[in-house]
Design an enzyme around this catalytic site. Structure first.
Site, PDB file in Angstrom:
ATOM      1  N   CYS A 310      61.469  49.222  84.306  1.00 37.33           N
ATOM      2  CA  CYS A 310      61.328  50.416  83.483  1.00 37.33           C
ATOM      3  C   CYS A 310      60.586  50.103  82.186  1.00 37.33           C
ATOM      4  CB  CYS A 310      62.701  51.026  83.161  1.00 37.33           C
ATOM      5  SG  CYS A 310      63.631  50.197  81.846  1.00 37.33           S
ATOM      6  N   HIS A 339      65.883  53.834  80.281  1.00 32.72           N
ATOM      7  CA  HIS A 339      66.370  52.809  81.219  1.00 32.72           C
ATOM      8  C   HIS A 339      67.379  53.386  82.205  1.00 32.72           C
ATOM      9  CE1 HIS A 339      68.004  49.207  82.984  1.00 32.72           C
ATOM     10  NE2 HIS A 339      69.205  49.695  82.699  1.00 32.72           N
TER      11      HIS A 339
END
Length: 373
Positions: A310, A339
Site C-alpha cells: 500500500c 493502509h
C-alpha cells in the site's frame, strides 16, 4: 445492472456487477463514506491509491446534511463528490436502530428526531427512495425494520412482517418511477431480516426473494449476537437467495468475518471497522492486528506490514506512524486509513483469485495459519 457469476468454489462465489458507473468484481468490500466521504481520504485516494469501484454513503445523514436536494442540484453524488464510480446508499433503517432513543418505528415508517438539531422527520418506503433518487446512487437499499439481538419472537415476527410490506411498497414504487423516467440507472436491494432464528430468516428470505429486486442483502446481524450465530445464520440464509443476483451482508466486519462469510456465499460487504480502527491506532496486517501507539514501535523502522504494497507501507515506518499518532498529527489518520482499507480490499481480491482457481480452501487455511504465528 448486469450480474454474472464467474466461478463457484463450494459456496464461495466470484462474480461481476456492472452498474452505470463501474465494473465491480466480487467478493468486494465497500469503504464506508457515511457523509459522502471516507473519513480522512479524498476522491483521488479512493480512485488512484485504493482503486475502489464502489463506496457506501448514507441516506439518513445526507438527507439531514447538506440535504438531498442540495446534492441533486450539484450533480448528485457523483458530481458533488467527483467520485465517478459506483455508490451504494443505505436506507436509514440502521440509523433508526442505532439512534433508537430518538426514533420510533410504526407500521408506516420511522419517525425520528435529527441528531443535529432535534427536528422531527418521518421516513416511509417511498420517502427513502425519493431521497436516493436525488442522491443518484447506483444501488439503493430499501427501508427495513431492524431489531437488536436478542429479541423476542413477537418482535422478530413484527420486524419481518413490516420489512416485507415495506419491500412490496418499495419495489412497486420504484418500478412505477422507472416507467416515468426516474431512477432508470438505479437498482434496489431488499434486506432480509429475522435475527438468528432460522424459521424467521426463511420466511423473510422467501417473501422478499419472490419480489422483483435487483439484489438482496442480509441485515440484522453483527448487532449483539455471537460470531458463530452470525456465521450459522448466513450459512442458513444464502441458499434461499437467488444465485443470479448479488448477495450483500450489511455491516460486517472483521477480516475473519469476511473470509468466513465469503465461504458461505456472500458477495458484498461494508463496515466502518478498517477506518475507525485506523483512527484509534489499530492496524491490520497479514499476521494479525497491531496497536501502533504501543511504545515498542517508537524505534521500529519497518513498515506496518512487510507483505503489504500500500501507499503507506511503501513509504513510511511503524516508528513514523507511532510518532504521528502520539503527536496527534492529522496526517496519521490518512496514512493509517489508506493502509487498513488497502488490507481489506487486498484480502477480498485474493479471495476472488482463489475462487477463480478453485483454491478457496487453501486460501482460507493460509489466512489463518499466518495469523496464528
Amino acid at each position: 445492472m448486469k450480474f454474472n457469476v464467474d466461478a463457484v468454489d463450494g459456496m464461495a462465489r466470484a462474480c461481476t456487477i456492472q452498474t452505470a458507473h463501474s465494473t465491480i468484481h466480487t467478493p468486494i468490500f465497500m469503504p464506508v463514506g457515511t457523509s459522502a466521504v471516507v473519513k480522512a481520504l479524498d476522491t483521488d485516494d479512493m480512485r488512484e491509491r485504493l482503486d475502489t469501484q464502489i463506496i457506501l454513503a448514507n441516506t439518513y445523514h445526507l438527507y439531514l446534511r447538506p440535504g438531498d436536494d442540495v446534492i441533486a442540484r450539484l450533480g448528485k453524488l457523483h458530481g458533488f463528490t467527483k467520485y465517478d464510480r459506483s455508490f451504494l446508499t443505505d436506507s436509514g433503517g440502521f440509523q433508526a436502530f442505532s439512534l433508537s432513543d430518538i426514533s420510533k418505528a410504526d407500521d408506516e415508517g420511522i419517525l425520528f428526531r435529527s441528531h443535529i438539531d432535534g427536528s422531527r422527520h418521518y421516513f416511509t418506503p417511498a420517502k427513502v427512495l425519493d431521497i436516493q433518487y436525488n442522491l443518484g446512487s447506483d444501488i439503493m437499499m430499501i427501508l427495513d425494520d431492524l431489531v437488536a439481538l436478542p429479541a423476542t419472537k413477537q418482535r422478530l415476527a413484527l420486524s419481518i412482517d413490516r420489512t416485507s410490506r415495506w419491500a412490496h411498497e418499495s419495489v412497486t414504487y420504484h418500478r412505477f418511477k422507472q416507467e416515468h423516467g426516474i431512477g432508470t440507472d438505479q437498482n434496489i436491494f431488499a434486506i432480509i431480516q429475522g435475527g438468528t432464528d432460522p424459521e424467521f430468516r426463511k420466511i423473510s428470505a422467501e417473501s422478499l426473494c419472490a419480489m422483483d429486486f435487483d439484489g438482496f442483502a442480509i441485515g440484522g446481524l453483527s448487532v449483539g449476537e455471537a460470531n458463530q450465530a452470525m456465521y450459522d445464520t448466513v450459512e442458513f440464509t444464502t441458499p434461499f437467495m437467488p444465485e443470479k443476483k448479488p448477495r450483500y451482508l450489511m455491516g460486517v466486519g472483521t477480516p475473519e468475518d469476511l473470509v468466513e462469510n465469503i465461504e458461505r456465499g456472500i458477495d458484498m460487504f461494508d463496515c466502518v471497522m478498517p477506518t475507525r480502527n485506523a483512527r484509534n491506532g489499530t492496524l491490520f496486517t497479514t499476521f494479525g492486528k497491531i496497536n501502533i501507539k504501543a511504545a515498542r514501535f517508537k524505534d521500529d523502522n519497518t513498515p506496518i506490514d512487510e507483505m503489504c504494497d500500500c501507499y503507506t507501507c511503501q513509504r513510511y515506518s511503524r516508528a513514523y506512524l507511532n510518532h504521528l499518532y502520539r503527536a496527534r498529527e492529522l496526517t496519521y489518520f490518512r496514512l493509517a486509513s489508506l493502509h487498513n482499507l488497502h488490507y481489506y480490499l487486498s484480502l477480498v481480491g485474493k479471495a476472488r483469485k482463489s475462487i477463480l482457481k478453485g483454491e478457496f480452501g487453501a486460501f482460507k487455511r493460509d489466512f489463518y495459519n499466518k495469523r496464528a504465528k
